[in-house]
Design a protein around this motif. Structure first.
Motif, PDB file in Angstrom:
ATOM      1  N   ARG A  36       0.827  -1.207   0.000  1.00 13.67           N
ATOM      2  CA  ARG A  36       0.000   0.000   0.000  1.00 13.67           C
ATOM      3  C   ARG A  36       0.867   1.266   0.000  1.00 13.67           C
ATOM      4  O   ARG A  36       0.533   2.256  -0.659  1.00 13.67           O
ATOM      5  CB  ARG A  36      -0.914   0.017   1.240  1.00 13.67           C
TER       6      ARG A  36
ATOM      7  N   LEU B  44       0.588   4.020  -2.803  1.00 17.40           N
ATOM      8  CA  LEU B  44       0.217   5.410  -2.470  1.00 17.40           C
ATOM      9  C   LEU B  44       1.240   6.419  -3.013  1.00 17.40           C
ATOM     10  O   LEU B  44       0.891   7.544  -3.392  1.00 17.40           O
ATOM     11  CB  LEU B  44       0.070   5.562  -0.963  1.00 17.40           C
TER      12      LEU B  44
ATOM     13  N   GLU C 269      -5.968   8.006  -5.353  1.00 11.00           N
ATOM     14  CA  GLU C 269      -5.492   7.955  -3.977  1.00 11.00           C
ATOM     15  C   GLU C 269      -6.616   7.547  -3.024  1.00 11.00           C
ATOM     16  O   GLU C 269      -6.418   6.706  -2.137  1.00 11.00           O
ATOM     17  CB  GLU C 269      -4.924   9.308  -3.568  1.00 11.00           C
TER      18      GLU C 269
ATOM     19  N   ARG D  29      -6.830   4.121  -0.852  1.00 12.93           N
ATOM     20  CA  ARG D  29      -6.938   4.163   0.608  1.00 12.93           C
ATOM     21  C   ARG D  29      -8.135   3.343   1.091  1.00 12.93           C
ATOM     22  O   ARG D  29      -8.060   2.637   2.099  1.00 12.93           O
ATOM     23  CB  ARG D  29      -7.064   5.605   1.082  1.00 12.93           C
TER      24      ARG D  29
ATOM     25  N   GLU E 294      -7.985   0.213   3.628  1.00 14.08           N
ATOM     26  CA  GLU E 294      -8.767   0.145   4.852  1.00 14.08           C
ATOM     27  C   GLU E 294      -9.567  -1.155   4.915  1.00 14.08           C
ATOM     28  O   GLU E 294      -9.694  -1.767   5.973  1.00 14.08           O
ATOM     29  CB  GLU E 294      -9.696   1.353   4.947  1.00 14.08           C
TER      30      GLU E 294
END
Length: 560
Positions: A250, A254, A264, A268, A272
């Motif tokens: 990740r 990112l 982005e 994310r 999560e």
């Protein structure tokens, strides 16, 4: 005692069986001998009394006509009675009328007629009877009988008892050495497996069950515990590896996703989601660890009960070691030494006179020893039943989590207390219960038990760490006004600072030196999965704490 404690369990079982069997045999033999001696004495009294009455009845004519010669001839018939050493007939005035002396004058007869009745004295039985004719006393007959027959019988019985004891002891040793293997061999194999696992840390090792008894159940639970530990370690390691790999992935993604805000945000959200799945897997691993901890507690409880069994066995061994059976052997030896003059020895020798009273006292003492040893054996049986109950309780909750079952709340709490009972007793924590009447409900029994076991363990630790002289734990159940069931776990332990009342349920937060921060966090999550909540109350350090588990009240009969 130290040497017995260090013996292998198979030798301990052999010693215990042999000692118990020997004591029972000795006590039984003594009882039989004592009863036979009593019956022989009664038989002698009856026989000699009847003989005296017959002789007295036959001598009425001789006394009436003062025919001493006829009376003497009548007494000469006693030559056929080898135990009668002396006989005297007295007239109405108390004078000697006729006599019979097997020893030809070597024995002295009473100058006056003795009181009517019988008496054991100096190794003899003396019997005296009044002679009556037409309702008047015309004389008295006195018989002086030797107890040689009784003493010969006692000597013979003592030798039989000694021979039977020696033979039975040898048979007990041979039989117990073979039978005890069915108990000791599985325990020794389990101990060897546990030692190997401890040294090699090889949780993939399994023990092979050889029977379906309680030891077989223990084998199964031991294997289940190893399986759970192995799965827990593998799951934690796998989750950590996956989490590290995902975080690294990740981070790289990112850094490359700075070209557009939309990409982005999407990345994310994806991260999560995957983190949530990893956390869920960690929670599942923590729950399995909790069940493994319960199994460990069960083994600890069983170990404590085995210690109590060892104490009871040691007490029985001490009682046998202090037994007076050796005194019986010395009496037999003393009687053997005086076998040739046994009657004289028992009748006149100071040591011989004390033998009957000593045997009576010894039989009482051995009876008390038997009662004490039987009491210890009953305690051993009760403690073995306790081990069965502990294993049965743990086995009843070894199902799959997530299954809703009909549960009695009071029984559920008592089972959780049982799994912590050894630890509570060891830390001298008094327990009280205040249960409201709550009908059986439908609930995930696995999750509820995990929460209660953890709360009771934490309460015990809080009490053990406090300076209270009287450590106390109380469990209360109530029906809430909002249609819920409330279980209160109240202790008088170290208490909780106010700023920690909410933080204690956070993952990784702990106030214990050896804590891992999983317990209360997993309990709070489990309470939420039950549709309820777990909250804590405390007025601060030193004031104790109260944890309240609350979940919806759904009566079992209302569930379709």
């Amino acid at each position: 005692m130290r040497r017995y404690k260090d013996l292998a369990i198979n030798n301990k079982l052999t010693v215990l069986v042999v000692l118990a069997g020997s004591v029972s045999l000795v006590l039984s033999c003594i009882a039989f001998v004592t009863n036979d001696v009593r019956m022989i004495r009664l038989s002698m009294i009856d026989q000699i009394s009847t003989l005296a009455e017959v002789l007295g009845s036959n001598s009425t004519a001789a006394l009436s006509f003062r025919d001493a010669e006829t009376a003497t001839e009548l007494l000469l018939s006693l030559e056929k009675q080898p135990n009668v050493d002396l006989a005297v007939i007295y007239d109405a005035a108390g004078n000697v009328f006729a006599t019979y002396d097997r020893s030809q004058g070597r024995q002295l007869f009473p100058p006056e007629p003795p009181r009517a009745g019988y008496e054991f004295a100096g190794g003899y039985l003396d019997v005296s009877r009044r002679i009556e004719h037409d309702g008047q006393v015309i004389g008295t007959i006195y018989l002086h009988t030797s107890m040689r027959e009784l003493y010969d019988q006692i000597f013979w019985y003592v030798n039989i008892v000694a021979a039977v004891m020696i033979g039975s002891l040898l048979a007990s040793i041979v039989l117990s050495s073979r039978v005890q293997r069915a108990i000791s061999q599985p325990i020794l194999e389990l101990a060897n497996a546990a030692n190997r696992i401890s040294i090699e840390s090889d949780y993939g090792l399994r023990v092979e069950k050889i029977a379906d008894d309680e030891l077989g159940i223990l084998y199964d639970q031991f294997n289940v515990m190893l399986e759970q530990i192995q799965q827990r370690d593998a799951a934690i390691q796998r989750a950590n590896d996956e989490l590290e790999a995902k975080v690294e992935s990740r981070t790289s993604q990112l850094q490359k996703a700075n070209d557009t805000l939309q990409r982005e945000v999407a990345e994310r959200r994806r991260a999560e989601t995957e983190l949530a799945e990893a956390q869920h897997e960690l929670m599942a691993s923590a729950r399995r660890a909790g069940m493994a901890e319960i199994a460990t507690g069960v083994l600890h409880n069983v170990g404590n009960v085995l210690n109590s069994i060892n104490v009871s066995a040691r007490l029985a061994s001490d009682r046998m070691r202090q037994s007076k059976v050796g005194d019986l052997t010395r009496v037999v030896k003393l009687l053997d030494e005086h076998a040739a003059d046994l009657a004289t020895f028992i009748g006149h020798d100071p040591k011989g006179k004390r033998i009957p009273a000593f045997l009576d006292l010894l039989s009482t003492h051995l009876a008390d020893e038997r009662a004490d040893i039987l009491k210890e054996l009953e305690l051993l049986n009760a403690k073995i039943d306790h081990i069965k109950a502990i294993i049965s309780t743990q086995q009843s909750y070894a199902g799959v989590s997530g299954v809703t079952e009909t549960v009695d709340i009071a029984t559920l709490i008592d089972d959780a207390m049982s799994l912590n009972s050894a630890s509570l007793d060891r830390h001298h924590v008094a327990v009280s219960r205040d249960y409201a009447h709550i009908p059986p409900v439908k609930i995930d029994k696995q999750k509820a038990l995990q929460i209660l076991v953890n709360l009771i363990k934490n309460a015990k630790d809080a009490c053990a760490a406090s300076s209270q002289n009287r450590r106390h734990l109380e469990i209360r159940t109530r029906l809430g006004e909002a249609g819920t069931v409330q279980i209160h776990v109240v202790d008088n332990g170290v208490g909780i600072p106010r700023d920690h009342l909410t933080r204690i349920f956070s993952h990784g937060f702990t106030t214990k030196k050896t804590g891992h921060g999983f317990g209360l966090h997993s309990c709070a999550n489990a309470a939420q999965e039950l549709g309820g909540s777990l909250v804590a109350f405390s007025d601060g350090p030193g004031t104790g704490a109260t944890f309240v588990l609350e979940f919806p009240y759904e009566p079992a009969e209302a569930i379709v």
